[in-house]
Design a protein around this motif. Structure first.
Motif, PDB file in Angstrom:
ATOM      1  N   PHE A  21      11.603  -4.493  -2.172  1.00 54.45           N
ATOM      2  CA  PHE A  21      10.564  -5.459  -1.819  1.00 54.45           C
ATOM      3  C   PHE A  21       9.538  -4.843  -0.879  1.00 54.45           C
ATOM      4  O   PHE A  21       9.816  -3.876  -0.171  1.00 54.45           O
ATOM      5  N   ALA A  22       8.354  -5.438  -0.906  1.00 53.14           N
ATOM      6  CA  ALA A  22       7.288  -4.963  -0.024  1.00 53.14           C
ATOM      7  C   ALA A  22       6.644  -6.171   0.632  1.00 53.14           C
ATOM      8  O   ALA A  22       6.789  -7.300   0.166  1.00 53.14           O
ATOM      9  N   ALA A  71       0.839  -1.203   0.000  1.00 46.57           N
ATOM     10  CA  ALA A  71       0.000   0.000   0.000  1.00 46.57           C
ATOM     11  C   ALA A  71       0.873   1.252   0.000  1.00 46.57           C
ATOM     12  O   ALA A  71       0.591   2.227  -0.711  1.00 46.57           O
ATOM     13  N   GLU A  72       1.968   1.195   0.784  1.00 48.17           N
ATOM     14  CA  GLU A  72       2.863   2.364   0.838  1.00 48.17           C
ATOM     15  C   GLU A  72       3.581   2.571  -0.493  1.00 48.17           C
ATOM     16  O   GLU A  72       3.753   3.711  -0.937  1.00 48.17           O
ATOM     17  N   PHE A  73       4.001   1.499  -1.121  1.00 46.31           N
ATOM     18  CA  PHE A  73       4.628   1.620  -2.434  1.00 46.31           C
ATOM     19  C   PHE A  73       3.678   2.272  -3.427  1.00 46.31           C
ATOM     20  O   PHE A  73       4.039   3.195  -4.152  1.00 46.31           O
ATOM     21  N   VAL A  74       2.454   1.756  -3.433  1.00 46.27           N
ATOM     22  CA  VAL A  74       1.478   2.260  -4.400  1.00 46.27           C
ATOM     23  C   VAL A  74       1.180   3.733  -4.146  1.00 46.27           C
ATOM     24  O   VAL A  74       1.115   4.548  -5.071  1.00 46.27           O
ATOM     25  N   GLN A 134       6.513   0.602  -7.655  1.00 48.33           N
ATOM     26  CA  GLN A 134       6.218  -0.835  -7.663  1.00 48.33           C
ATOM     27  C   GLN A 134       7.495  -1.557  -7.240  1.00 48.33           C
ATOM     28  O   GLN A 134       8.532  -1.390  -7.868  1.00 48.33           O
ATOM     29  N   PRO A 135       7.431  -2.377  -6.169  1.00 53.40           N
ATOM     30  CA  PRO A 135       8.636  -3.100  -5.758  1.00 53.40           C
ATOM     31  C   PRO A 135       8.917  -4.246  -6.718  1.00 53.40           C
ATOM     32  O   PRO A 135       8.019  -4.673  -7.436  1.00 53.40           O
ATOM     33  N   GLU A 136      10.172  -4.732  -6.700  1.00 54.05           N
ATOM     34  CA  GLU A 136      10.484  -5.875  -7.555  1.00 54.05           C
ATOM     35  C   GLU A 136       9.810  -7.140  -7.003  1.00 54.05           C
ATOM     36  O   GLU A 136       9.202  -7.901  -7.733  1.00 54.05           O
ATOM     37  N   GLU A 180      -1.180  -5.805  -8.787  1.00 53.46           N
ATOM     38  CA  GLU A 180      -0.435  -6.265  -9.972  1.00 53.46           C
ATOM     39  C   GLU A 180       0.908  -6.896  -9.608  1.00 53.46           C
ATOM     40  O   GLU A 180       1.944  -6.643 -10.230  1.00 53.46           O
ATOM     41  N   VAL A 181       0.864  -7.698  -8.567  1.00 52.77           N
ATOM     42  CA  VAL A 181       2.083  -8.371  -8.115  1.00 52.77           C
ATOM     43  C   VAL A 181       2.544  -9.363  -9.173  1.00 52.77           C
ATOM     44  O   VAL A 181       1.732 -10.082  -9.751  1.00 52.77           O
ATOM     45  N   GLN A 182       3.868  -9.342  -9.434  1.00 56.93           N
ATOM     46  CA  GLN A 182       4.400 -10.299 -10.409  1.00 56.93           C
ATOM     47  C   GLN A 182       5.349 -11.308  -9.808  1.00 56.93           C
ATOM     48  O   GLN A 182       5.300 -12.483 -10.132  1.00 56.93           O
ATOM     49  N   LYS A 183       6.206 -10.828  -8.917  1.00 54.94           N
ATOM     50  CA  LYS A 183       7.187 -11.748  -8.332  1.00 54.94           C
ATOM     51  C   LYS A 183       6.968 -11.847  -6.824  1.00 54.94           C
ATOM     52  O   LYS A 183       6.855 -10.827  -6.141  1.00 54.94           O
ATOM     53  N   ILE A 184       6.932 -13.072  -6.347  1.00 56.11           N
ATOM     54  CA  ILE A 184       6.726 -13.307  -4.917  1.00 56.11           C
ATOM     55  C   ILE A 184       7.867 -14.147  -4.378  1.00 56.11           C
ATOM     56  O   ILE A 184       8.268 -15.130  -5.006  1.00 56.11           O
TER      57      ILE A 184
END
Lengths: 454, 258
Positions: free
Chosen positions: B50-51, B7-10, B15-17, B88-92
């Motif tokens: 990262f987030a 939420a803070e990134f957005v 957008q974090p990696e 829109e998370v891509q990498k976890i």
């Protein structure tokens, strides 16, 4: 036509019809399973068949039994060539139909079979010894008492008889070739029989040799015929079913439990993620998971008939090896035994197996009810001992997945039966109410405050 | 250094990696929280973007699903997928092999497609890129490796943890039952949340016997539930002072005295 030809043809017809009926029974039983689409990726499937079924790749995780098994298996495959000749000879009244037609290649083939047969003989004796003298623990779990133990030994004894038949026939033949070359075509020098025949039967008169030769021939073919009608009732069915079973392996990742779209869609509509299709679940809660063999995929039912009760799965199961009741092998055997029972009852057509709400109707898989289910064979205690560690799945040489039915039965017990371990209720409640497996007073991100103080 | 949420990134238009999926154990279990903190330190040291989801994260549903409770699994999973897709998370990346498995292998069928990696895989990658230093703290310590079922047998990853451990220059003694033959800790399939069925021995106790056979003083684990089970097993045999159970991330942190 000679009387022996007529007898042979009659016996063959009876055996083939019996086998046809019995294999038909097994295949019809497998088709009682839930439909599951397992299609496509034929290249990958054939690769599995070559490596795992023909190549026995997974057997070699334990190389000592793997080598001996490989001897018996290759001898079995190769002897099929000789079997073709036996069938032609028996029906046509010939003696060694291919011998003069193939010449040197025939000698090569028979030699190959002879050497493999000796290796298979040694391997079979070792297997009998492992089962009955060495008493390898995985052949002595609770589920192996009685019939399964006898079944294993009968198969091995049958294999010894097959090989004894081959060598009596070939050994006597070698001597007869010298006495009566007109009726006994030259097979060339045979690796075993050219030595074994004379050392056992030298000096016997030709009538007696003829009896030994014919005796060996009939013994071999009768044991083969016996196997053919015995297999549908035996764990030994793996010699045929291992191939389709490996071919139809699911491509789904081991880590993915089969999705349940009907529940997914219901939850999606509850959460307002999809438009309500109106196809809501009615007042009666439908059945989820597996209560009986009808609820398991046909693939799992095929697996149950493919299982040869080797027990590799059970010997690596963490629950079983620490003394719990669960045995993955027993789960597969129970599914097969229940399926056999259901199949027999269905075949009987008796109205007593028609469910109450269909009274009067003709017995069918749809209205079948004998008041029993898989839960009469497999207890909750067994199902709930599983850690889903996949050791059983990893260990099976023919790619059987015992975890699939265990989890399907858990689903029935929890979702339809509302049963299951009471210990799980706090975890279920907590996941539902606080989105965590434990009920915690803290916020989920509270750990971040400990980052700097640590 | 503070850890930022999605939420803070957005809110900052960024957008974090990686999304760091902390999981229930990593968030709440006292022992597993230490792993979360160790891994966070490594991510920060490597300068990773990262987030976390923070309070928007909830249980992946692994235990509920394996217990047979598909309704509960679907509710948990679909809610998480809503949140993940919303960002829109891509990498976890996650330190829990159960979360790893469910996110990677089970969410796609429900509409959640992500590139999911286990923290041992990311640590291995960051070491080879020179972004994480290895100290001498673990040098020549006798160490054995416990494979978690859900990273190892289920997802076929035996290399990454060993590749990381190689850098520690410890005296590694593998158990006879390792890699695909490794013995379970006893926690999987929701066993963590119930008493054992009747038997002769607990599964973790059997595993501890195998661990003790190696004579190792450190067990390298890669799953919070394995760590709990193994530590309990050691306590039951009063060996907790002789053998330490540490996560791969903790081994690196301790080697550096970070």
């Amino acid at each position: 036509m000679a009387i022996s030809q007529i007898i042979f043809i009659l016996i063959s017809l009876v055996v083939f019809s019996l086998a046809f009926v019995q294999f038909g029974f097994v295949i019809r039983n497998i088709r009682l399973g839930r439909p599951e689409k397992i299609v496509g990726h034929t290249g990958w499937r054939w690769k599995n068949v070559l490596l795992v079924a023909f190549g026995q790749k997974k057997m070699f995780k334990r190389w000592i039994p793997a080598i001996f098994h490989f001897f018996i298996y290759t001898a079995f495959l190769l002897t099929q060539i000789e079997l073709i000749e036996i069938l032609i000879d028996g029906a046509g009244g010939y003696h060694r139909f291919f011998a003069d037609k193939m010449g040197g290649f025939y000698t090569f083939l028979i030699n190959f079979i002879e050497i493999l047969s000796v290796l298979a003989f040694v391997a079979t004796v070792i297997f009998l010894w492992r089962r009955n003298v060495l008493k390898v623990p995985r052949f002595f779990n609770a589920e192996m008492k009685g019939w399964p133990q006898l079944d294993g030994n009968l198969i091995l004894i049958g294999e010894l008889l097959l090989i004894i038949g081959i060598f009596s026939m070939n050994g006597a033949d070698v001597l007869l070739q010298q006495i009566d070359p007109a009726n006994y075509p030259d097979t060339g020098t045979l690796a075993i029989s050219s030595w074994l025949g004379p050392s056992l039967f030298e000096g016997l008169d030709s009538n007696f040799l003829h009896i030994i030769e014919r005796g060996g021939w009939w013994l071999h073919i009768m044991v083969v015929f016996g196997f053919l009608t015995y297999l549908p009732h035996s764990k030994h069915l793996h010699i045929f079913f291992a191939f389709p079973n490996v071919y139809f392996t699911r491509r789904r990742s081991r880590g993915e439990m089969e999705n349940m779209p009907e529940i997914m869609n219901e939850v999606k509509s509850m959460m307002g993620l999809v438009e309500d299709t109106g196809a809501e679940m009615g007042e009666d809660i439908p059945q989820f998971g597996a209560k009986d063999v009808f609820d398991l995929s046909w693939k799992t039912l095929l697996e149950s008939y493919t299982c040869t009760e080797c027990g590799r799965c059970t010997s690596v199961c963490p629950a079983n090896t620490t003394g719990k009741k669960l045995s993955p092998r027993k789960v597969m055997m129970d599914i097969r035994d229940r399926l056999d029972e259901v199949g027999k009852n269905l075949k009987s057509g008796k109205p007593e197996f028609v469910s109450q709400d269909s009274t009067g109707a003709k017995l069918s898989a749809q209205n079948y009810d004998d008041g029993k289910s898989l839960f009469d064979y497999i207890s909750s205690e067994e199902l709930y001992a599983c850690t889903t560690c996949n050791a059983c799945v990893e260990s099976c040489p023919v790619l059987i997945n015992p975890l699939e039915p265990i989890l399907a039965m858990r689903r029935y017990d929890i979702l339809t039966n509302s049963a299951g371990p009471g210990d799980w209720l706090p975890m279920f409640n907590s996941v539902e109410n606080s989105g965590s497996v434990w009920q915690m007073p803290d916020e989920r991100a509270a750990w971040t405050k400990e980052l700097d103080t640590d | 250094m503070a850890v930022r949420t999605m939420a803070e990134f957005v809110a900052a238009g960024e957008q974090p990696e990686y999304l760091f999926w902390v999981g229930c154990a990593g968030s709440y279990d006292a022992r597993a929280k230490k792993v979360t903190i160790a891994f966070t330190k490594l991510l920060q040291e490597a300068g990773m973007s990262f987030a976390i989801l923070g309070n928007e994260e909830s249980c992946t549903g692994d235990a509920a699903r394996r217990a047979g409770n598909e309704f509960l699994f679907q509710m948990s999973a679909l809610q998480n997928i809503e949140v993940l897709n919303g960002y829109e998370v891509q990498k976890i990346v996650t330190a829990c092999p159960h979360c790893f498995n469910t996110l990677k292998n089970e969410y796609p069928a429900l509409g959640g497609d992500y590139e999911v990696i286990h923290h041992t895989q990311l640590i291995d990658q960051l070491i080879s890129e020179g972004k994480i230093r290895i100290g001498k703290g673990m040098e020549s310590k006798k160490l054995t490796i416990h494979d978690s079922c859900y990273l190892g047998r289920v997802n076929g990853e035996y290399i990454a943890p060993r590749s990381v451990i190689d850098h520690l220059q410890a005296d590694v003694e593998e158990m006879a039952a390792s890699r695909s033959r490794g013995l379970c800790c006893g926690a999987g399939g929701a066993q963590m949340f119930k008493e054992d069925e009747p038997g002769d021995q607990r599964v973790n106790s059997a595993r501890i016997d195998q661990i003790l056979e190696t004579g190792a003083s450190v067990v390298a684990a890669n799953c919070p539930f394995c760590i709990t089970m193994l530590m309990d097993g050691l306590k039951a045999k009063e060996k907790q002072d002789e053998v330490m159970v540490l996560d791969i991330s903790e081994l690196i942190v301790q080697s550096n005295d970070l």
